[in-house]
Write a protein that holds these residues in place. Sequence first.
Motif, PDB file in Angstrom:
ATOM      1  N   VAL A   1      17.093  50.403  18.943  1.00 42.76           N
ATOM      2  CA  VAL A   1      16.578  49.134  18.430  1.00 42.76           C
ATOM      3  C   VAL A   1      16.174  49.282  16.967  1.00 42.76           C
ATOM      4  CG1 VAL A   1      14.649  47.510  18.616  1.00 42.76           C
ATOM      5  CG2 VAL A   1      15.891  48.217  20.663  1.00 42.76           C
ATOM      6  N   ARG A   2      15.549  50.393  16.652  1.00 44.70           N
ATOM      7  CA  ARG A   2      15.142  50.626  15.260  1.00 44.70           C
ATOM      8  C   ARG A   2      16.365  50.695  14.335  1.00 44.70           C
ATOM      9  NH1 ARG A   2      12.605  56.029  12.836  1.00 44.70           N
ATOM     10  NH2 ARG A   2      12.205  55.277  10.767  1.00 44.70           N
TER      11      ARG A   2
ATOM     12  N   TRP B   1      19.292  49.369  14.907  1.00 46.59           N
ATOM     13  CA  TRP B   1      19.913  48.050  14.872  1.00 46.59           C
ATOM     14  C   TRP B   1      19.168  47.125  13.910  1.00 46.59           C
ATOM     15  CZ3 TRP B   1      18.048  43.257  16.787  1.00 46.59           C
ATOM     16  CH2 TRP B   1      18.990  42.238  16.786  1.00 46.59           C
ATOM     17  N   ARG B   2      17.834  47.172  13.953  1.00 42.45           N
ATOM     18  CA  ARG B   2      17.042  46.340  13.037  1.00 42.45           C
ATOM     19  C   ARG B   2      17.279  46.740  11.588  1.00 42.45           C
ATOM     20  NH1 ARG B   2      11.234  46.029  16.116  1.00 42.45           N
ATOM     21  NH2 ARG B   2      11.860  44.493  17.679  1.00 42.45           N
ATOM     22  N   GLN B   3      17.355  48.022  11.321  1.00 47.95           N
ATOM     23  CA  GLN B   3      17.597  48.482   9.960  1.00 47.95           C
ATOM     24  C   GLN B   3      18.966  48.031   9.475  1.00 47.95           C
ATOM     25  OE1 GLN B   3      15.492  49.921   7.789  1.00 47.95           O
ATOM     26  NE2 GLN B   3      17.103  49.669   6.302  1.00 47.95           N
ATOM     27  N   ARG B   4      19.949  48.108  10.337  1.00 48.19           N
ATOM     28  CA  ARG B   4      21.292  47.670   9.953  1.00 48.19           C
ATOM     29  C   ARG B   4      21.292  46.173   9.664  1.00 48.19           C
ATOM     30  NH1 ARG B   4      26.709  49.749  10.862  1.00 48.19           N
ATOM     31  NH2 ARG B   4      28.135  48.010  10.684  1.00 48.19           N
ATOM     32  N   ARG B   5      20.546  45.396  10.484  1.00 42.92           N
ATOM     33  CA  ARG B   5      20.471  43.955  10.277  1.00 42.92           C
ATOM     34  C   ARG B   5      19.817  43.644   8.938  1.00 42.92           C
ATOM     35  NH1 ARG B   5      17.128  40.953  14.502  1.00 42.92           N
ATOM     36  NH2 ARG B   5      15.544  41.031  12.911  1.00 42.92           N
ATOM     37  N   VAL B   6      18.776  44.397   8.578  1.00 41.84           N
ATOM     38  CA  VAL B   6      18.120  44.199   7.294  1.00 41.84           C
ATOM     39  C   VAL B   6      19.092  44.517   6.162  1.00 41.84           C
ATOM     40  CG1 VAL B   6      16.321  45.137   5.785  1.00 41.84           C
ATOM     41  CG2 VAL B   6      15.795  44.562   8.153  1.00 41.84           C
TER      42      VAL B   6
ATOM     43  N   GLU C   1      21.584  41.642   5.869  1.00 38.94           N
ATOM     44  CA  GLU C   1      20.952  40.477   5.252  1.00 38.94           C
ATOM     45  C   GLU C   1      20.791  40.673   3.749  1.00 38.94           C
ATOM     46  OE1 GLU C   1      17.357  39.965   7.461  1.00 38.94           O
ATOM     47  OE2 GLU C   1      18.397  39.039   9.168  1.00 38.94           O
TER      48      GLU C   1
END
Length: 113
Positions: A87-88, A90-95, A98
């Motif tokens: 999850v961490r 995935w969130r970093q990749r999403r940031v 963006e």
Amino acid sequence: MGLPDHEERALAQIERQLLDDDPRFVARLTRGRSRLRVPRRVLFASALVLTYAVGLVTIIAGVNLASAFLVVVGSAVTAAFPTALGVRAWRQRRVDVEALLRDRPLSTGPAEG
């Protein structure tokens, strides 16, 4: 055979200018490569495999000792920690995505004209 005096002075001036412009770069050059650098992906994969191994060993120990507590703890370690790491990431990749989209406007389709 050394450099002529005027070339030594020019080289010294270039060194001083580089030190004034970018001291971090100079420090990195003078420090050298004293430590081994491991890529983040390798560290991430190693942590993930190690977590699975510890969780599985705990589950096996719980089954052998007929301990429901160890089985539950092993299952939690095997499932929860790698999930948190995923999850961490995935969130970093999403940031990161963006940030890329903010820097580069999306095309609206074929140009009309």
